[in-house]
Design an enzyme around this catalytic site. Structure first.
Site, mmCIF file in Angstrom:
data_model
loop_
_atom_site.group_PDB
_atom_site.id
_atom_site.type_symbol
_atom_site.label_atom_id
_atom_site.label_comp_id
_atom_site.label_asym_id
_atom_site.label_seq_id
_atom_site.Cartn_x
_atom_site.Cartn_y
_atom_site.Cartn_z
ATOM 1 N N ARG A 172 0.843 -1.202 0.000
ATOM 2 C CA ARG A 172 0.000 0.000 0.000
ATOM 3 C C ARG A 172 0.875 1.248 0.000
ATOM 4 O O ARG A 172 0.616 2.215 -0.690
ATOM 5 C CB ARG A 172 -0.923 -0.013 1.226
ATOM 6 C CG ARG A 172 -2.231 -0.728 1.027
ATOM 7 C CD ARG A 172 -2.060 -2.191 0.597
ATOM 8 N NE ARG A 172 -3.323 -2.887 0.508
ATOM 9 C CZ ARG A 172 -3.902 -3.506 1.542
ATOM 10 N NH1 ARG A 172 -3.293 -3.577 2.727
ATOM 11 N NH2 ARG A 172 -5.071 -4.103 1.389
ATOM 12 N N ASP A 201 -0.121 -6.586 -3.381
ATOM 13 C CA ASP A 201 -1.526 -6.311 -3.037
ATOM 14 C C ASP A 201 -2.157 -5.574 -4.205
ATOM 15 O O ASP A 201 -1.487 -5.301 -5.214
ATOM 16 C CB ASP A 201 -1.623 -5.506 -1.720
ATOM 17 C CG ASP A 201 -2.863 -5.914 -0.918
ATOM 18 O OD1 ASP A 201 -3.975 -5.867 -1.493
ATOM 19 O OD2 ASP A 201 -2.728 -6.282 0.254
ATOM 20 N N HIS A 278 -6.722 -9.944 -3.371
ATOM 21 C CA HIS A 278 -5.780 -8.816 -3.279
ATOM 22 C C HIS A 278 -4.761 -8.880 -4.418
ATOM 23 O O HIS A 278 -3.551 -8.802 -4.202
ATOM 24 C CB HIS A 278 -5.077 -8.831 -1.918
ATOM 25 C CG HIS A 278 -5.968 -8.374 -0.791
ATOM 26 N ND1 HIS A 278 -6.226 -7.049 -0.549
ATOM 27 C CD2 HIS A 278 -6.683 -9.069 0.128
ATOM 28 C CE1 HIS A 278 -7.053 -6.939 0.497
ATOM 29 N NE2 HIS A 278 -7.352 -8.150 0.923
ATOM 30 N N ASP A 341 -6.585 -14.102 2.265
ATOM 31 C CA ASP A 341 -7.646 -13.358 2.958
ATOM 32 C C ASP A 341 -8.566 -12.656 1.962
ATOM 33 O O ASP A 341 -8.186 -12.430 0.804
ATOM 34 C CB ASP A 341 -7.016 -12.301 3.883
ATOM 35 C CG ASP A 341 -6.125 -11.326 3.116
ATOM 36 O OD1 ASP A 341 -5.305 -11.807 2.305
ATOM 37 O OD2 ASP A 341 -6.256 -10.103 3.291
ATOM 38 N N GLU A 342 -9.738 -12.314 2.434
ATOM 39 C CA GLU A 342 -10.667 -11.397 1.765
ATOM 40 C C GLU A 342 -10.748 -11.640 0.253
ATOM 41 O O GLU A 342 -10.463 -10.741 -0.540
ATOM 42 C CB GLU A 342 -10.236 -9.943 2.034
ATOM 43 C CG GLU A 342 -10.239 -9.615 3.510
ATOM 44 C CD GLU A 342 -9.797 -8.192 3.821
ATOM 45 O OE1 GLU A 342 -10.322 -7.601 4.773
ATOM 46 O OE2 GLU A 342 -8.917 -7.641 3.114
ATOM 47 N N TRP A 408 -6.288 -13.568 12.173
ATOM 48 C CA TRP A 408 -6.393 -12.095 12.236
ATOM 49 C C TRP A 408 -7.801 -11.632 12.585
ATOM 50 O O TRP A 408 -7.987 -10.581 13.182
ATOM 51 C CB TRP A 408 -5.910 -11.459 10.941
ATOM 52 C CG TRP A 408 -6.802 -11.597 9.743
ATOM 53 C CD1 TRP A 408 -6.888 -12.669 8.908
ATOM 54 C CD2 TRP A 408 -7.720 -10.621 9.233
ATOM 55 N NE1 TRP A 408 -7.793 -12.427 7.908
ATOM 56 C CE2 TRP A 408 -8.327 -11.174 8.080
ATOM 57 C CE3 TRP A 408 -8.084 -9.332 9.632
ATOM 58 C CZ2 TRP A 408 -9.281 -10.486 7.326
ATOM 59 C CZ3 TRP A 408 -9.035 -8.653 8.867
ATOM 60 C CH2 TRP A 408 -9.617 -9.215 7.741
ATOM 61 N N TYR A 433 -3.168 -5.106 15.665
ATOM 62 C CA TYR A 433 -3.183 -4.289 14.451
ATOM 63 C C TYR A 433 -2.682 -2.885 14.768
ATOM 64 O O TYR A 433 -3.426 -2.026 15.219
ATOM 65 C CB TYR A 433 -4.585 -4.300 13.825
ATOM 66 C CG TYR A 433 -4.706 -5.445 12.838
ATOM 67 C CD1 TYR A 433 -4.188 -6.688 13.165
ATOM 68 C CD2 TYR A 433 -5.266 -5.282 11.584
ATOM 69 C CE1 TYR A 433 -4.233 -7.748 12.277
ATOM 70 C CE2 TYR A 433 -5.328 -6.339 10.681
ATOM 71 C CZ TYR A 433 -4.804 -7.564 11.035
ATOM 72 O OH TYR A 433 -4.846 -8.599 10.152
ATOM 73 N N PHE A 434 -1.410 -2.691 14.477
ATOM 74 C CA PHE A 434 -0.785 -1.423 14.828
ATOM 75 C C PHE A 434 -1.089 -0.333 13.791
ATOM 76 O O PHE A 434 -0.546 0.763 13.862
ATOM 77 C CB PHE A 434 0.724 -1.602 15.004
ATOM 78 C CG PHE A 434 1.126 -2.403 16.226
ATOM 79 C CD1 PHE A 434 0.171 -2.978 17.065
ATOM 80 C CD2 PHE A 434 2.466 -2.575 16.553
ATOM 81 C CE1 PHE A 434 0.540 -3.716 18.194
ATOM 82 C CE2 PHE A 434 2.846 -3.294 17.683
ATOM 83 C CZ PHE A 434 1.888 -3.873 18.489
ATOM 84 N N ASP A 435 -1.964 -0.664 12.819
ATOM 85 C CA ASP A 435 -2.462 0.418 11.950
ATOM 86 C C ASP A 435 -3.661 1.096 12.600
ATOM 87 O O ASP A 435 -4.111 2.137 12.126
ATOM 88 C CB ASP A 435 -2.825 -0.102 10.547
ATOM 89 C CG ASP A 435 -3.866 -1.207 10.547
ATOM 90 O OD1 ASP A 435 -3.987 -1.937 11.563
ATOM 91 O OD2 ASP A 435 -4.573 -1.353 9.531
ATOM 92 N N THR A 483 -0.457 -0.500 5.735
ATOM 93 C CA THR A 483 0.032 0.865 5.521
ATOM 94 C C THR A 483 -0.845 1.724 4.604
ATOM 95 O O THR A 483 -0.343 2.659 3.983
ATOM 96 C CB THR A 483 1.474 0.822 4.967
ATOM 97 O OG1 THR A 483 1.464 0.091 3.731
ATOM 98 C CG2 THR A 483 2.431 0.183 5.941
HETATM 99 C C1 TNX Z 1 -7.553 -6.439 6.538
HETATM 100 S S1 TNX Z 1 -5.708 -8.462 7.798
HETATM 101 C C2 TNX Z 1 -6.641 -6.887 5.617
HETATM 102 C C3 TNX Z 1 -5.734 -5.915 4.967
HETATM 103 C C4 TNX Z 1 -6.012 -4.504 5.397
HETATM 104 C C5 TNX Z 1 -6.288 -4.474 6.884
HETATM 105 C C6 TNX Z 1 -6.491 -3.110 7.461
HETATM 106 C C7 TNX Z 1 -5.846 -8.988 6.381
HETATM 107 C C8 TNX Z 1 -5.387 -10.332 6.196
HETATM 108 N N1 TNX Z 1 -6.386 -8.210 5.399
HETATM 109 O O1 TNX Z 1 -5.790 -6.052 3.566
HETATM 110 O O2 TNX Z 1 -4.909 -3.725 5.084
HETATM 111 O O3 TNX Z 1 -7.445 -5.248 7.139
HETATM 112 O O4 TNX Z 1 -6.476 -3.154 8.870
#
Ligand code: TNX
Length: 543
Positions: A172, A201, A278, A341-342, A408, A433-435, A483
Site C-alpha cells: 500500500r 496487493d 488482493h 484473505d478477503e 487475524w 493491528y498497529f495500523d 500501511t
Molecule cells: C484487513 S488483515 C486486511 C488488509 C487490510 C487491513 C487493514 C488482512 C489479512 N487483510 O488487507 O490492510 O485489514 O487493517
C-alpha cells in the site's frame, strides 16, 4: 545499591588506571529490561565497558553477535571493539552452553568482564540486546564516551514463544531498503525473530520476478492515490486523490540484501505473495490472470476488491507457481505466506473456467475452489522444502492438516486451527493491528479505524480458551503494520513504538507480565529509543 555500584566503579576505574581521564557515563542504578527476563540476580559492583574491552568469540557462528557488539562500541565509543583469542580481563566472552535451549542465554556481568553463554548464536544475540538496555541510554549515539558502567548481575533468560513476528505491508505504501533495514534494527532490539514482508496487493506489486517483468514495470505503479478515509466502494467526486503516480519495488538483489541483513540479526523473513485475492496489481500486469481477461488499472483506493485470480485456468497456476519458485529461491526461511484473505467469489461464479474446474474437481461450494487452490500451492511449496502459511480464511471449507494459520479475525481462527492440529500464529485485529489508532484526540494521524492503546496490546492473552495440549499449536504472536494510511517511515515508527515493546512481553515473557512494572521499564526503554533516534508515541508518557 547505588553506593555499592559507585564504590565498585571507582575500584574498577582505579584498576584500569583510567580514573580521571575522559568521560564516564554512570549506570542508571535501576534495572529495566524489556521483555522482562526470566531471572535477574543483582550482585555487588559494576563493570566498566570501554573501547579497550575485547570480544572473545568462543562460539561457532557467533560473528554476527560480535558485530552487534561492534555496533554498541561504535555508538558508545565511536569505534568497533577489538577481538581477542582468549579470555582476558575486561573482555566480553561469547560461548556456547549446551545446557541452554536454542534462544536461551545467561548473561553474567562481573567487575572482571562480561560472560555471555548461550544455547546458540541467536541466544547470544539476545543477550547483547539485553546488554544494550543495561547500558546508560544517554551514552548511545554519543560516540565519544570513554567507559560505560554496567551493574554486576546474572540474567538467565529465554522466550516463551518461538514465533515473534512483525508484518510490514510494503504494497500500500513502499518503504526503501534502508528503511526496511532500520525497521529490522528496531525489531532486533525487541528480540523479534520473524519479519513478515507483505509484498503484493491490489495497490502495487513490489518484488521483481524475472519471468514476469510487467509485474514490476507496470504493476508496481498506481497512477494516483486516494487521500482520506476510504468510503468503501462509493468513489464519487467528493473523493480526493493525490494525482502523483506512486510506485516502487525491490529488485531480487535488494531482497537478498535485506534477507542477509535480517539473518545477521537472527530474523527470518517470510515473504507474502497474495493469492487468490488482493491481486489487482498482478491482473493489471497480465490480464489473462483474471476471469474476464479485462485490462485493469493498479488500484488507487483501499478496501476489498472483487477482481481476483481465476483459479479455473491452468495458466493461472503456471503463473503463480513460477512466481513462487523464484520467491522460494530468494528466501531461505521455512515459510512462504500465500495470503488467502478477503477473496470475493463474485467473478468465479460467472466464469466458465471456474465452473469447469468445480465440475472436474467435484467441488460443491465456491469456497472449495479456494481450498483447492491453496492445497495445490501447498503441494508445490512442500516439494520445494517450504511450508505454507495463510490468513485464517484458508480455514473456511477445509484446509490441509499441514498449513499454518495466521489468525487475524480475532483469535477464533487460531483456536480452531489448534483444536484440529494445525499450527497457528495469533495476530488478531483486536490486539495486534498497529495500523489502528493508539490514542485519540487532536494531532493523531488518520488511521484505518479501530482503537488499540498500548495497555490493550499489553493485556493480550494469545492462549485464552485453549487447553495446554492445544497451546502447543500456537507458535507465537505477530504485530501487523498495514500501511493504507502510513505513508512514511517516521509515521511507521510512531505506530510501532512503544506498542511493539508491549506485545513482545506477551511473546517472550507471558507469565511475567505486570503492567505497572512494564510502565516503569518502558520509561527507560524510550530513552534508548531517543538515543537511537527512533520516532515513537511520546505523548503517551507524562514528562
Ligand atoms: C484487513 S488483515 C486486511 C488488509 C487490510 C487491513 C487493514 C488482512 C489479512 N487483510 O488487507 O490492510 O485489514 O487493517
Amino acid at each position: 545499591m547505588r553506593h555499592i555500584v559507585l564504590r565498585a566503579a571507582l575500584a574498577c576505574a582505579a584498576w584500569w588506571g583510567l580514573a580521571g581521564c575522559g568521560r564516564t557515563v554512570p549506570a542508571d542504578g535501576e534495572l529495566a529490561v524489556i521483555p522482562q527476563p526470566a531471572s535477574v540476580g543483582l550482585a555487588e559492583g559494576s563493570f566498566l565497558l570501554s573501547a579497550r574491552s575485547p570480544i572473545v568469540v568462543g562460539m561457532e557462528g557467533a560473528e554476527p553477535v560480535a558485530r552487534a557488539l561492534d555496533e554498541v562500541g561504535e555508538a558508545l565509543f565511536g569505534r568497533p571493539l577489538r577481538r581477542a583469542d582468549s579470555p582476558a580481563a575486561g573482555a566480553v566472552v561469547l560461548r556456547r552452553d549446551t545446557a541452554l535451549a536454542g534462544e536461551a542465554y545467561a548473561l553474567t556481568v562481573s567487575p572482571e568482564g562480561i560472560d555471555i553463554a548461550a544455547g546458540s548464536p541467536a541466544g547470544a544475540f539476545y543477550a547483547v540486546q539485553t546488554l544494550r538496555q543495561l547500558l546508560p541510554p544517554e551514552a548511545f549515539g554519543a560516540g565519544d564516551v570513554r567507559r560505560a558502567e554496567i551493574p554486576c548481575l546474572t540474567i538467565v533468560d529465554e522466550p516463551c514463544m518461538r514465533y515473534r513476528g512483525v508484518m510490514l505491508d510494503a504494497a500500500r505504501h513502499f518503504f526503501t531498503v534502508d528503511e526496511v533495514k532500520r525497521l529490522l534494527d528496531i525489531l532486533a532490539l525487541h528480540k523479534i525473530n520473524t519479519f513478515h514482508w507483505h509484498l503484493t496487493d491490489d495497490q502495487g506489486w513490489r518484488i521483481e520476478i524475472r519471468k514476469y517483468p510487467r509485474l514490476t514495470e507496470f504493476g508496481s505503479v498506481r497512477t494516483r492515490t486516494l487521500i482520506g478515509r476510504d468510503p468503501g466502494g462509493e468513489y464519487d467526486e467528493t473523493c480526493r486523490f493525490d494525482e502523483t503516480p506512486y510506485g516502487g519495488f525491490y529488485t531480487q538483489q535488494e531482497i537478498r540484501d535485506v534477507v542477509a541483513y535480517a539473518a545477521e540479526r537472527f530474523i527470518t523473513v517470510i515473504p507474502e505473495i497474495e493469492f487468490p485475492g488482493h491481486a489487482v496489481s498482478a491482473l493489471a500486469s497480465y490480464p489473462w490472470l483474471g476471469c474476464t481477461g479485462e485490462q485493469y488499472e493498479v488500484r488507487q483506493t483501499w478496501d476489498i476488491d472483487d477482481r481476483v485470480y481465476c483459479p479455473g485456468k491452468e495458466t493461472t497456476f503456471e503463473f503463480i507457481e513460477n512466481v513462487l519458485a523464484e520467491v522460494a529461491e530468494l528466501f531461505p526461511g521455512p515459510y512462504v505466506h500465500i495470503g488467502g484473505d478477503e477473496c470475493p467469489m463474485t467473478y468465479w461464479k460467472g466464469c466458465p473456467h471456474c465452473r469447469a474446474r468445480m465440475r472436474s474437481e467435484g467441488l460443491t461450494h465456491w469456497r472449495q475452489l479456494q481450498n483447492y487452490s491453496t492445497a495445490r500451492l501447498e503441494r508445490f511449496l512442500n516439494a520445494r522444502g517450504k511450508q505454507l502459511i495463510g490468513w485464517d480464511e484458508i480455514l473456511e471449507g477445509e484446509v490441509t492438516p499441514t498449513a499454518t494459520i495466521m489468525s487475524w479475525r480475532g483469535t477464533e481462527g487460531g483456536i480452531r486451527a489448534a483444536r484440529q492440529g494445525n499450527y497457528a500464529i495469533m495476530s488478531p485485529g483486536t490486539y495486534c493491528y498497529f495500523d489502528h489508532a493508539q490514542a485519540v484526540g487532536e494531532g493523531e494521524p488518520l488511521s484505518w479505524g479501530g482503537y488499540l492503546p498500548v495497555d490493550k496490546v499489553y493485556a493480550f492473552d494469545p492462549c485464552a480458551g485453549l487447553t495446554p495440549g492445544e497451546r502447543r499449536f500456537i507458535l507465537g504472536v505477530q504485530a501487523n503494520l498495514w500501511t493504507e494510511y502510513i505513508a512514511d517511515f517516521d509515521h511507521l515508527q510512531y505506530m510501532l513504538l512503544p506498542r511493539l515493546s508491549a506485545l513482545v512481553e506477551t511473546a517472550w515473557s507471558l507469565d511475567r507480565k505486570d503492567w505497572d512494572d512494564y510502565r516503569r521499564r518502558v520509561d527507560r526503554l524510550r530513552r534508548l529509543y531517543d538515543a537511537c533516534g527512533y520516532n515513537y508515541a511520546r505523548h503517551l508518557w507524562a514528562e
